[in-house]
Motif scaffolding. Structure first.
Motif, PDB file in Angstrom:
ATOM      1  N   SER A 117      -1.799   7.611   8.502  1.00 62.38           N
ATOM      2  CA  SER A 117      -1.489   8.482   9.630  1.00 62.38           C
ATOM      3  C   SER A 117      -0.750   9.711   9.110  1.00 62.38           C
ATOM      4  O   SER A 117      -0.231   9.724   7.986  1.00 62.38           O
ATOM      5  CB  SER A 117      -0.621   7.757  10.648  1.00 62.38           C
ATOM      6  OG  SER A 117       0.681   7.526  10.119  1.00 62.38           O
ATOM      7  N   GLU A 118      -0.687  10.744   9.946  1.00 61.64           N
ATOM      8  CA  GLU A 118      -0.026  11.983   9.522  1.00 61.64           C
ATOM      9  C   GLU A 118       1.431  11.731   9.149  1.00 61.64           C
ATOM     10  O   GLU A 118       1.919  12.218   8.117  1.00 61.64           O
ATOM     11  CB  GLU A 118      -0.106  13.020  10.637  1.00 61.64           C
ATOM     12  CG  GLU A 118       0.536  14.363  10.272  1.00 61.64           C
ATOM     13  CD  GLU A 118       0.454  15.379  11.394  1.00 61.64           C
ATOM     14  OE1 GLU A 118       1.074  16.465  11.277  1.00 61.64           O
ATOM     15  OE2 GLU A 118      -0.239  15.098  12.402  1.00 61.64           O
ATOM     16  N   ALA A 119       2.149  10.968   9.972  1.00 61.63           N
ATOM     17  CA  ALA A 119       3.566  10.699   9.699  1.00 61.63           C
ATOM     18  C   ALA A 119       3.732   9.855   8.441  1.00 61.63           C
ATOM     19  O   ALA A 119       4.645  10.085   7.642  1.00 61.63           O
ATOM     20  CB  ALA A 119       4.207  10.015  10.902  1.00 61.63           C
ATOM     21  N   ALA A 120       2.850   8.869   8.261  1.00 65.12           N
ATOM     22  CA  ALA A 120       2.931   8.022   7.075  1.00 65.12           C
ATOM     23  C   ALA A 120       2.676   8.838   5.815  1.00 65.12           C
ATOM     24  O   ALA A 120       3.354   8.657   4.791  1.00 65.12           O
ATOM     25  CB  ALA A 120       1.937   6.872   7.176  1.00 65.12           C
ATOM     26  N   ASN A 142       0.817  -1.216   0.000  1.00 66.66           N
ATOM     27  CA  ASN A 142       0.000   0.000   0.000  1.00 66.66           C
ATOM     28  C   ASN A 142       0.850   1.265   0.000  1.00 66.66           C
ATOM     29  O   ASN A 142       0.502   2.261  -0.649  1.00 66.66           O
ATOM     30  CB  ASN A 142      -0.969  -0.005   1.182  1.00 66.66           C
ATOM     31  CG  ASN A 142      -0.291  -0.111   2.534  1.00 66.66           C
ATOM     32  OD1 ASN A 142       0.502  -1.023   2.767  1.00 66.66           O
ATOM     33  ND2 ASN A 142      -0.602   0.802   3.440  1.00 66.66           N
ATOM     34  N   HIS A 143       1.996   1.265   0.695  1.00 69.59           N
ATOM     35  CA  HIS A 143       2.857   2.439   0.677  1.00 69.59           C
ATOM     36  C   HIS A 143       3.521   2.621  -0.688  1.00 69.59           C
ATOM     37  O   HIS A 143       3.695   3.755  -1.153  1.00 69.59           O
ATOM     38  CB  HIS A 143       3.907   2.348   1.787  1.00 69.59           C
ATOM     39  CG  HIS A 143       3.348   2.614   3.141  1.00 69.59           C
ATOM     40  ND1 HIS A 143       3.495   3.814   3.799  1.00 69.59           N
ATOM     41  CD2 HIS A 143       2.626   1.819   3.972  1.00 69.59           C
ATOM     42  CE1 HIS A 143       2.897   3.756   4.969  1.00 69.59           C
ATOM     43  NE2 HIS A 143       2.353   2.543   5.104  1.00 69.59           N
ATOM     44  N   ASP A 144       3.874   1.518  -1.321  1.00 67.70           N
ATOM     45  CA  ASP A 144       4.413   1.598  -2.676  1.00 67.70           C
ATOM     46  C   ASP A 144       3.381   2.221  -3.619  1.00 67.70           C
ATOM     47  O   ASP A 144       3.693   3.103  -4.432  1.00 67.70           O
ATOM     48  CB  ASP A 144       4.782   0.204  -3.191  1.00 67.70           C
ATOM     49  CG  ASP A 144       5.765  -0.528  -2.299  1.00 67.70           C
ATOM     50  OD1 ASP A 144       6.657   0.126  -1.736  1.00 67.70           O
ATOM     51  OD2 ASP A 144       5.636  -1.762  -2.173  1.00 67.70           O
ATOM     52  N   LEU A 145       2.137   1.758  -3.505  1.00 73.68           N
ATOM     53  CA  LEU A 145       1.068   2.283  -4.358  1.00 73.68           C
ATOM     54  C   LEU A 145       0.809   3.754  -4.076  1.00 73.68           C
ATOM     55  O   LEU A 145       0.547   4.541  -4.996  1.00 73.68           O
ATOM     56  CB  LEU A 145      -0.211   1.471  -4.143  1.00 73.68           C
ATOM     57  CG  LEU A 145      -0.185   0.039  -4.690  1.00 73.68           C
ATOM     58  CD1 LEU A 145      -1.387  -0.749  -4.173  1.00 73.68           C
ATOM     59  CD2 LEU A 145      -0.171   0.034  -6.211  1.00 73.68           C
ATOM     60  N   PRO A 171       9.511  13.066   9.914  1.00 77.12           N
ATOM     61  CA  PRO A 171       9.107  13.151  11.321  1.00 77.12           C
ATOM     62  C   PRO A 171      10.013  12.311  12.230  1.00 77.12           C
ATOM     63  O   PRO A 171      10.262  11.136  11.932  1.00 77.12           O
ATOM     64  CB  PRO A 171       7.679  12.610  11.313  1.00 77.12           C
ATOM     65  CG  PRO A 171       7.173  12.904   9.940  1.00 77.12           C
ATOM     66  CD  PRO A 171       8.368  12.720   9.040  1.00 77.12           C
ATOM     67  N   GLN A 172      10.475  12.905  13.315  1.00 80.25           N
ATOM     68  CA  GLN A 172      11.408  12.226  14.210  1.00 80.25           C
ATOM     69  C   GLN A 172      10.823  10.937  14.778  1.00 80.25           C
ATOM     70  O   GLN A 172      11.547   9.969  15.027  1.00 80.25           O
ATOM     71  CB  GLN A 172      11.830  13.144  15.347  1.00 80.25           C
ATOM     72  CG  GLN A 172      12.863  12.511  16.290  1.00 80.25           C
ATOM     73  CD  GLN A 172      13.316  13.464  17.381  1.00 80.25           C
ATOM     74  OE1 GLN A 172      13.247  14.674  17.217  1.00 80.25           O
ATOM     75  NE2 GLN A 172      13.782  12.914  18.484  1.00 80.25           N
ATOM     76  N   ARG A 173       9.507  10.908  14.984  1.00 83.35           N
ATOM     77  CA  ARG A 173       8.895   9.714  15.580  1.00 83.35           C
ATOM     78  C   ARG A 173       9.057   8.486  14.689  1.00 83.35           C
ATOM     79  O   ARG A 173       8.969   7.350  15.180  1.00 83.35           O
ATOM     80  CB  ARG A 173       7.426   9.952  15.895  1.00 83.35           C
ATOM     81  CG  ARG A 173       6.540  10.363  14.744  1.00 83.35           C
ATOM     82  CD  ARG A 173       5.164  10.762  15.283  1.00 83.35           C
ATOM     83  NE  ARG A 173       4.246  11.256  14.269  1.00 83.35           N
ATOM     84  CZ  ARG A 173       4.251  12.492  13.809  1.00 83.35           C
ATOM     85  NH1 ARG A 173       5.136  13.375  14.255  1.00 83.35           N
ATOM     86  NH2 ARG A 173       3.361  12.885  12.910  1.00 83.35           N
ATOM     87  N   LEU A 174       9.283   8.691  13.397  1.00 85.07           N
ATOM     88  CA  LEU A 174       9.514   7.546  12.514  1.00 85.07           C
ATOM     89  C   LEU A 174      10.851   6.883  12.803  1.00 85.07           C
ATOM     90  O   LEU A 174      11.008   5.679  12.594  1.00 85.07           O
ATOM     91  CB  LEU A 174       9.440   7.982  11.050  1.00 85.07           C
ATOM     92  CG  LEU A 174       8.078   8.472  10.571  1.00 85.07           C
ATOM     93  CD1 LEU A 174       8.149   8.873   9.109  1.00 85.07           C
ATOM     94  CD2 LEU A 174       7.008   7.403  10.790  1.00 85.07           C
TER      95      LEU A 174
END
Length: 247
Positions: A77-80, A62-65, A236-239
């Motif tokens: 999510s916001e970071a994603a 899904n991230h690739d798409l 984002p640092q949280r990543l």
């Protein structure tokens, strides 16, 4: 035929390099990737280059798409979502060309492969016995591999069995499954690049098709290097922080 199965790399080059080194030490015949090569991390091109070079089969996640613009990021999510947009702005065209060639499901050596699940190859997170049972009702092969949830786990039941017959759970480093000659199996190797099962070590699965067995592997990698790359990229640092705790 020993096969290495990896998934959910998420642009984490240090983790991928460590996993491939461990795989090489075990002399497997093929490497299969269940998708999400990019997203979250800061080195999408390095990861895509290695997967293209080393994997005999790769699915699209899904991230690739999303990076390809083929999936709406409203549900992310916001970071994603930030990571998707950063990747779109920084990724090489050769990486996009590679991702465009991929599908979210596949079949190889009598094993079915899905990025997410047999019911929804792109989006479903299979984490419960109820979900696993429903997936087993429709999976096309006795042994099916899935990714997406970032959790190393397995589910099994007899062919035609009821929900009450379905068993499963998380699998730690060194856990071995004897797949036998009958019964259904739904197996997730866990994430190579962003584990979410409380164990920050990179995950992969060793599947021996002839011996009908599977072994889960976890190994440490240079998290500092991956987290620093995320910080220096302005992501984002949280990543980066989440890599240290496996969440």
């Amino acid at each position: 035929m020993p096969v290495a199965v990896i998934t959910d790399i998420h642009s984490n080059l240090p983790a991928l390099e460590a996993v491939l080194a461990d795989i090489d030490a075990r002399e497997v015949d093929e490497i299969w990737c269940l998708g999400d090569v990019v997203g979250y991390g800061a080195e999408p091109d390095g990861c895509a280059d290695l997967v293209r070079e080393r994997c005999e089969l790769c699915l699209v996640g899904n991230h690739d798409l999303a990076v390809l613009g083929a999936l709406d990021i409203d549900a992310f999510s916001e970071a994603a979502a930030e990571a998707v947009e950063w990747t779109q702005d920084n990724v090489a065209e050769s990486t996009l060309d590679f991702l465009r060639e991929l599908e979210p499901m596949g079949l190889r050596e009598g094993v079915a492969l899905f990025h997410a699940s047999p019911r929804d190859p792109v989006w479903e997170y299979v984490l419960s016995l109820e979900q696993a049972h429903a997936c087993m009702e429709v999976q096309p092969e006795r042994v099916t591999l899935i990714g997406h949830s970032h959790v190393s786990l397995f589910f099994t039941r007899s062919d035609g069995g009821a929900l009450a017959d379905t068993l499963g759970g998380q699998a730690g480093d060194g856990s071995r499954l004897e797949l036998g000659d009958d019964g259904l199996w739904l197996i997730n190797p866990g994430s190579a690049g962003q584990p979410r099962d409380g164990d920050p070590r990179a995950a992969w699965l060793e599947l021996d098709i002839e011996a009908r067995a599977a072994v889960f592997h976890r190994l440490p990698y240079d998290i500092d290097r991956a987290a620093t790359a995320i910080e220096e990229a302005g992501l984002p640092q949280r990543l980066g922080d989440r890599l240290y705790v496996g969440q």
